[in-house]
Design a protein around this motif. Structure first.
Motif, PDB file in Angstrom:
ATOM      1  N   ARG A   3     -19.408  13.387 -87.651  1.00 58.43           N
ATOM      2  CA  ARG A   3     -19.499  11.990 -86.988  1.00 58.43           C
ATOM      3  C   ARG A   3     -20.015  10.953 -88.197  1.00 58.43           C
ATOM      4  NH1 ARG A   3     -23.224  11.778 -81.670  1.00 58.43           N
ATOM      5  NH2 ARG A   3     -22.341   9.584 -81.799  1.00 58.43           N
ATOM      6  N   LEU A   4     -20.922  11.275 -88.829  1.00 55.56           N
ATOM      7  CA  LEU A   4     -21.163  10.623 -90.017  1.00 55.56           C
ATOM      8  C   LEU A   4     -20.038  10.157 -90.896  1.00 55.56           C
ATOM      9  CD1 LEU A   4     -23.641   8.777 -91.187  1.00 55.56           C
ATOM     10  CD2 LEU A   4     -24.265  11.104 -92.444  1.00 55.56           C
ATOM     11  N   VAL A   8     -18.787   6.316 -91.254  1.00 53.56           N
ATOM     12  CA  VAL A   8     -18.513   5.695 -92.872  1.00 53.56           C
ATOM     13  C   VAL A   8     -17.100   5.147 -93.035  1.00 53.56           C
ATOM     14  CG1 VAL A   8     -18.756   6.225 -95.204  1.00 53.56           C
ATOM     15  CG2 VAL A   8     -20.651   6.785 -93.706  1.00 53.56           C
ATOM     16  N   ASN A   9     -16.370   6.152 -92.681  1.00 49.83           N
ATOM     17  CA  ASN A   9     -14.760   6.043 -92.888  1.00 49.83           C
ATOM     18  C   ASN A   9     -14.251   4.802 -92.184  1.00 49.83           C
ATOM     19  OD1 ASN A   9     -14.207   7.719 -94.968  1.00 49.83           O
ATOM     20  ND2 ASN A   9     -13.483   9.321 -93.410  1.00 49.83           N
ATOM     21  N   ASP A  10     -14.812   4.511 -90.913  1.00 53.00           N
ATOM     22  CA  ASP A  10     -14.413   3.580 -89.884  1.00 53.00           C
ATOM     23  C   ASP A  10     -15.063   2.347 -90.296  1.00 53.00           C
ATOM     24  OD1 ASP A  10     -13.399   2.382 -87.656  1.00 53.00           O
ATOM     25  OD2 ASP A  10     -15.333   2.075 -86.992  1.00 53.00           O
ATOM     26  N   LEU A  11     -16.165   2.345 -90.782  1.00 51.13           N
ATOM     27  CA  LEU A  11     -16.817   1.162 -91.581  1.00 51.13           C
ATOM     28  C   LEU A  11     -16.343   0.505 -92.817  1.00 51.13           C
ATOM     29  CD1 LEU A  11     -19.448  -0.838 -91.158  1.00 51.13           C
ATOM     30  CD2 LEU A  11     -20.768   0.654 -92.490  1.00 51.13           C
ATOM     31  N   ARG A  14     -13.008  -1.067 -91.906  1.00 50.26           N
ATOM     32  CA  ARG A  14     -13.258  -2.325 -91.311  1.00 50.26           C
ATOM     33  C   ARG A  14     -13.561  -3.379 -92.393  1.00 50.26           C
ATOM     34  NH1 ARG A  14     -14.449  -2.604 -85.528  1.00 50.26           N
ATOM     35  NH2 ARG A  14     -13.840  -0.417 -84.722  1.00 50.26           N
ATOM     36  N   LEU A  15     -14.541  -3.058 -93.316  1.00 49.65           N
ATOM     37  CA  LEU A  15     -14.785  -4.147 -94.179  1.00 49.65           C
ATOM     38  C   LEU A  15     -13.677  -4.337 -95.266  1.00 49.65           C
ATOM     39  CD1 LEU A  15     -18.105  -2.432 -95.237  1.00 49.65           C
ATOM     40  CD2 LEU A  15     -17.714  -4.565 -94.043  1.00 49.65           C
ATOM     41  N   TYR A  16     -12.856  -3.302 -95.611  1.00 47.24           N
ATOM     42  CA  TYR A  16     -11.686  -3.641 -96.142  1.00 47.24           C
ATOM     43  C   TYR A  16     -10.722  -4.607 -95.477  1.00 47.24           C
ATOM     44  CZ  TYR A  16      -7.413  -2.660 -98.647  1.00 47.24           C
ATOM     45  OH  TYR A  16      -6.048  -2.731 -99.611  1.00 47.24           O
TER      46      TYR A  16
END
Length: 83
Positions: A3-4, A8-11, A14-16
């Protein structure tokens, strides 16, 4: 742990995407922010304190960012022919 990693991959994604949108909409602000970041890093990292290194990085940013912003930004501000 899975889940972590997923979070982190999702975040990161999104930032990219937000950075890409910001670069397309505000290329001048992004260039100014990058040059400011390089100059600020020059205070913290002695190797960047050399004016030549900061100038080269700033020049590369000023040349590369309009290319990365792409034709979509230019087409929004270019008058349409044929009127």
């Amino acid at each position: 742990m899975n889940r972590l990693t997923k979070y982190v991959n999702d975040l990161t994604l999104r930032l990219y995407v937000r950075l890409q949108i910001f670069a397309a909409q505000e290329p001048v602000r992004l260039r100014a922010a990058l040059v400011s970041a390089v100059l600020a890093a020059g205070l913290l990292i002695p190797a960047l304190a050399d004016a030549d290194v900061a100038q080269i990085i700033g020049a590369v940013g000023a040349v590369v960012l309009p290319i990365l912003a792409g034709e979509s930004t230019r087409s929004r501000v270019t008058p349409v022919d044929g009127e």
